[in-house]
Design an enzyme around this catalytic site. Structure first.
Site, PDB file in Angstrom:
ATOM      1  N   GLU A 132      -9.690   5.062 -24.269  1.00 33.94           N
ATOM      2  CA  GLU A 132     -10.678   3.616 -24.124  1.00 33.94           C
ATOM      3  C   GLU A 132     -12.284   3.969 -24.229  1.00 33.94           C
ATOM      4  OE1 GLU A 132      -7.563   1.836 -20.853  1.00 33.94           O
ATOM      5  OE2 GLU A 132      -9.479   2.211 -20.324  1.00 33.94           O
TER       6      GLU A 132
ATOM      7  N   ASP B 222      -5.408   1.720 -13.146  1.00 28.30           N
ATOM      8  CA  ASP B 222      -6.081   1.168 -12.466  1.00 28.30           C
ATOM      9  C   ASP B 222      -6.042   1.665 -10.670  1.00 28.30           C
ATOM     10  OD1 ASP B 222      -5.470  -0.335 -14.299  1.00 28.30           O
ATOM     11  OD2 ASP B 222      -3.609  -0.976 -13.470  1.00 28.30           O
TER      12      ASP B 222
HETATM   13  P1  8BR Z   1      -4.728   3.900 -17.867  1.00 28.54           P
HETATM   14  O1  8BR Z   1      -3.692   3.563 -17.189  1.00 28.54           O
HETATM   15  O2  8BR Z   1      -5.964   3.566 -17.716  1.00 28.54           O
HETATM   16  O3  8BR Z   1      -4.548   5.030 -19.578  1.00 28.54           O
HETATM   17  O4  8BR Z   1      -5.595   5.557 -17.426  1.00 28.54           O
HETATM   18  C1  8BR Z   1      -3.743   6.371 -16.902  1.00 28.54           C
HETATM   19  C2  8BR Z   1      -4.221   7.769 -16.544  1.00 28.54           C
HETATM   20  O5  8BR Z   1      -3.299   8.117 -15.844  1.00 28.54           O
HETATM   21  C3  8BR Z   1      -4.757   8.863 -17.017  1.00 28.54           C
HETATM   22  O6  8BR Z   1      -5.929   8.816 -18.003  1.00 28.54           O
HETATM   23  C4  8BR Z   1      -4.619  10.030 -15.805  1.00 28.54           C
HETATM   24  O7  8BR Z   1      -5.337  10.223 -15.697  1.00 28.54           O
HETATM   25  C5  8BR Z   1      -3.431   9.243 -15.353  1.00 28.54           C
HETATM   26  N1  8BR Z   1      -1.820   9.489 -15.815  1.00 28.54           N
HETATM   27  C6  8BR Z   1      -0.806   9.965 -16.296  1.00 28.54           C
HETATM   28 BR1  8BR Z   1      -1.379   8.494 -17.865  1.00 28.54          BR
HETATM   29  N2  8BR Z   1       0.166  10.849 -15.978  1.00 28.54           N
HETATM   30  C7  8BR Z   1       0.007  10.890 -14.854  1.00 28.54           C
HETATM   31  C8  8BR Z   1       0.854  12.308 -14.023  1.00 28.54           C
HETATM   32  N3  8BR Z   1       1.709  12.151 -14.713  1.00 28.54           N
HETATM   33  N4  8BR Z   1       0.073  12.056 -12.955  1.00 28.54           N
HETATM   34  C9  8BR Z   1      -1.392  11.817 -12.710  1.00 28.54           C
HETATM   35  N5  8BR Z   1      -1.964  10.838 -13.079  1.00 28.54           N
HETATM   36  C10 8BR Z   1      -1.656  10.768 -14.182  1.00 28.54           C
HETATM   37  C1  GLC Z   2      -2.181  -4.230 -17.726  1.00 28.23           C
HETATM   38  C2  GLC Z   2      -1.254  -4.944 -19.049  1.00 28.23           C
HETATM   39  C3  GLC Z   2      -0.245  -4.478 -18.085  1.00 28.23           C
HETATM   40  C4  GLC Z   2       0.206  -3.407 -17.170  1.00 28.23           C
HETATM   41  C5  GLC Z   2      -1.794  -2.846 -17.051  1.00 28.23           C
HETATM   42  C6  GLC Z   2      -1.520  -1.527 -16.138  1.00 28.23           C
HETATM   43  O1  GLC Z   2      -3.419  -5.575 -17.667  1.00 28.23           O
HETATM   44  O2  GLC Z   2      -1.740  -5.922 -19.549  1.00 28.23           O
HETATM   45  O3  GLC Z   2       1.178  -5.486 -18.593  1.00 28.23           O
HETATM   46  O4  GLC Z   2       0.161  -3.619 -15.717  1.00 28.23           O
HETATM   47  O5  GLC Z   2      -2.781  -3.023 -17.517  1.00 28.23           O
HETATM   48  O6  GLC Z   2      -2.736  -0.617 -16.588  1.00 28.23           O
END
Ligand code: 8BR
Ligand code: GLC
Length: 495
Positions: A313, A471
């Site tokens: 992102e 999140d």
């Molecule tokens: P997004 O949902 O915004 O993509 O963020 C995912 C975040 O989850 C990653 O930036 C990483 O820090 C974290 N993550 C992931 Br992917 N796999 C993980 C794991 N096995 N243990 C802890 N954090 C994790």
């Molecule tokens: C977005 C997706 C949703 C998912 C979420 C996780 O909002 O639309 O399906 O649960 O990302 O971060």
């Protein structure tokens, strides 16, 4: 600082933040809640789907890089790309055909709360926050089943011109249909081949197929908007997400500009009596570049204080802001990409006039803060360590049911590879005289124009799911900071 020292810092930060969470009066969380249909695919599943759709077609479509899913070929092209790179993506689909095709050919494992706002609301309620006011413009009966049913999680409704906070199960619109997304999770090491190419998945991650029914609007009724003054007395800050659902055109002459303006009005109204109210926006994967740019330059810039994003992102954001080269370096797989990530964070902080940019990557978090942020570097570091522990708990258990669950995350070791990945950044900052090696190892660096906080994170070896971890990280850190802010609700005094 070696790993053992970091572990010590983790324990101290968690116990500290845990004791402060009750200082938070309340948080407003909007806009996107949906149902996530989760499917953890196996090698057998992927081979079967490739067989059904056909390798050649998938391969051709991968070159076109579809930004919308119109048919199973688009879906498979984006799935193979996501699995090939181990990179998360969210791609919209506007009809119902794909859902039917997936139901016929894949079938999901289970359904759970989805959407950034929904996930964060449940998490914060379960962490025991005094007041979580959650808002989704499309609250259906089905959706309410996925909200935590607890007195501290409330949904605003307007009755007889007055704002009433109810439990979601008492506040839904019986005519509203649910929004269901498909989450295709895959695991590190999975192998498959397609059109003569052999693939091995480099890390656990997922592809999201986001349903966008015609009725989706990132919006608020005029009556609710009028009552926002009552909400702001209950809260110390807000977390906003879901803007990616804004469309460029609505077919009736209405464009994204209308919804962008409404989004800004909501933020400004929340801040009406306290212009310094912390407002966090959680970014996401946004395929449409016009919308991506509008969210950043028209909603985030000047109006919010804090932005959370993952590495892909960051690259996407830099790209639409005109930093193509930097975006390219962030995405490069070489060891110097962490430097680009830091430089990118600084650009976002300055360009978008933010107080805080929090980047979460697998193995470390980088957070840059403006000089006028009211909290010191140690508070920011504690917030990141708390966030990483919350994330590790969620990755281990799937969901957090209560604050004491986070002892599970504390047991997860700090990821040594993440710590090692930071070495190039350390050399870069030391070379430029921005900090000493000791400052860097300590995780808190102060340059003349901004502060920088870097922590190695805890990574769970076999996560229950990866969706929603970002999140949990962002909500965890934001709430820890809110808990540390001076406690005067200016809105209660002024109004
Ligand atoms: P997004 O949902 O915004 O993509 O963020 C995912 C975040 O989850 C990653 O930036 C990483 O820090 C974290 N993550 C992931 Br992917 N796999 C993980 C794991 N096995 N243990 C802890 N954090 C994790
Ligand atoms: C977005 C997706 C949703 C998912 C979420 C996780 O909002 O639309 O399906 O649960 O990302 O971060």
């Amino acid at each position: 600082m070696d790993i053992a020292d970091w572990e010590k810092r983790y324990s101290e930060a968690v116990s500290n933040v845990k004791g402060q969470l009750e200082n938070v009066q309340g948080v407003f969380v909007a806009y996107n809640s949906n149902v996530d249909a989760m499917k953890h695919i196996s090698e057998t599943d992927i081979k079967k789907l490739i067989g059904i759709v056909g390798c050649e077609k998938i391969h051709e479509r991968m070159v076109e890089y579809p930004r919308e899913i119109k048919d199973p070929v688009d879906f498979m092209a984006r799935l193979v790309i996501s699995m090939r790179d181990g990179k998360a993506a969210e791609v919209p689909t506007y009809g119902t055909d794909l859902n039917e095709w997936l139901m016929d050919n894949l079938v999901f494992d289970h359904a759970r709360m989805g959407g950034q706002a929904g996930i964060m609301s449940n998490l914060l309620a379960n962490l025991g926050l005094n007041n979580v006011i959650t808002y989704v413009p499309w609250l259906s009966r089905e959706q309410t089943e996925y909200f935590v049913d607890s007195p501290n999680l409330k949904y605003p409704v307007v009755e007889d011109g007055k704002l009433v906070l109810k439990r979601p199960k008492d506040a839904y619109d019986p005519d509203q249909k649910p929004k269901v997304n498909w989450i295709i999770e895959y695991s590190n090491g999975m192998k498959f081949s397609c059109a003569g190419e052999k693939y091995e998945v480099p890390r656990d991650n997922r592809l999201i197929i986001s349903s966008r029914p015609k009725w989706i609007r990132i919006d608020m009724s005029p009556e609710m908007y009028e009552q926002l003054s009552d909400i702001r007395k209950e809260i110390d800050g807000a977390i906003l997400a879901g803007y990616q659902m804004i469309k460029e055109e609505y077919g009736n002459g209405m464009t994204y500009r209308h919804y962008v303006e409404k989004a800004v009005n909501v933020i400004e109204s929340l801040k009406a009596c306290n212009p310094d109210m912390p407002i966090h926006v959680e970014f996401t994967s946004i395929q449409n570049k016009v919308i991506r740019k509008a969210i950043l330059t028209d909603i985030v810039k000047k109006h919010v204080t804090s932005l959370g994003l993952d590495t892909v992102e960051v690259a996407n954001a830099l790209n639409v802001l005109g930093y193509e080269e930097l975006a390219y370096s962030v995405m490069s797989r070489d060891e110097k990409s962490v430097i680009a990530l830091y430089e990118g964070a600084v650009r976002l902080l300055k360009e978008l006039e933010l107080q805080r940019v929090h980047i979460h990557s697998l193995g470390y978090y980088i957070c840059v803060v403006s000089k006028d942020h009211p909290l010191d570097a140690d508070s920011h570091r504690q917030a990141l360590l708390f966030a990483s522990t919350v994330a590790a708990t969620q990755a281990t258990l799937g969901a957090i049911k209560c604050i004491d669950d986070i002892s599970v995350g504390l047991e997860v070791p700090v990821y040594t590879d993440g710590h090692d990945d930071l070495i190039e950044l350390e050399k870069y900052l030391v070379r430029r005289g921005i900090c000493t090696a000791e400052d860097f190892e300590d995780g808190c660096i102060s340059s003349s124009s901004h502060g920088l906080i870097i922590v190695p994170s805890k990574v769970v070896k076999d996560p229950v799911a990866t969706v929603g971890i970002g999140d949990a990280i962002s909500a965890g850190a934001f709430i820890a900071l809110l808990a540390k802010m001076p406690k005067v609700n200016i809105c209660q005094i002024k109004e």
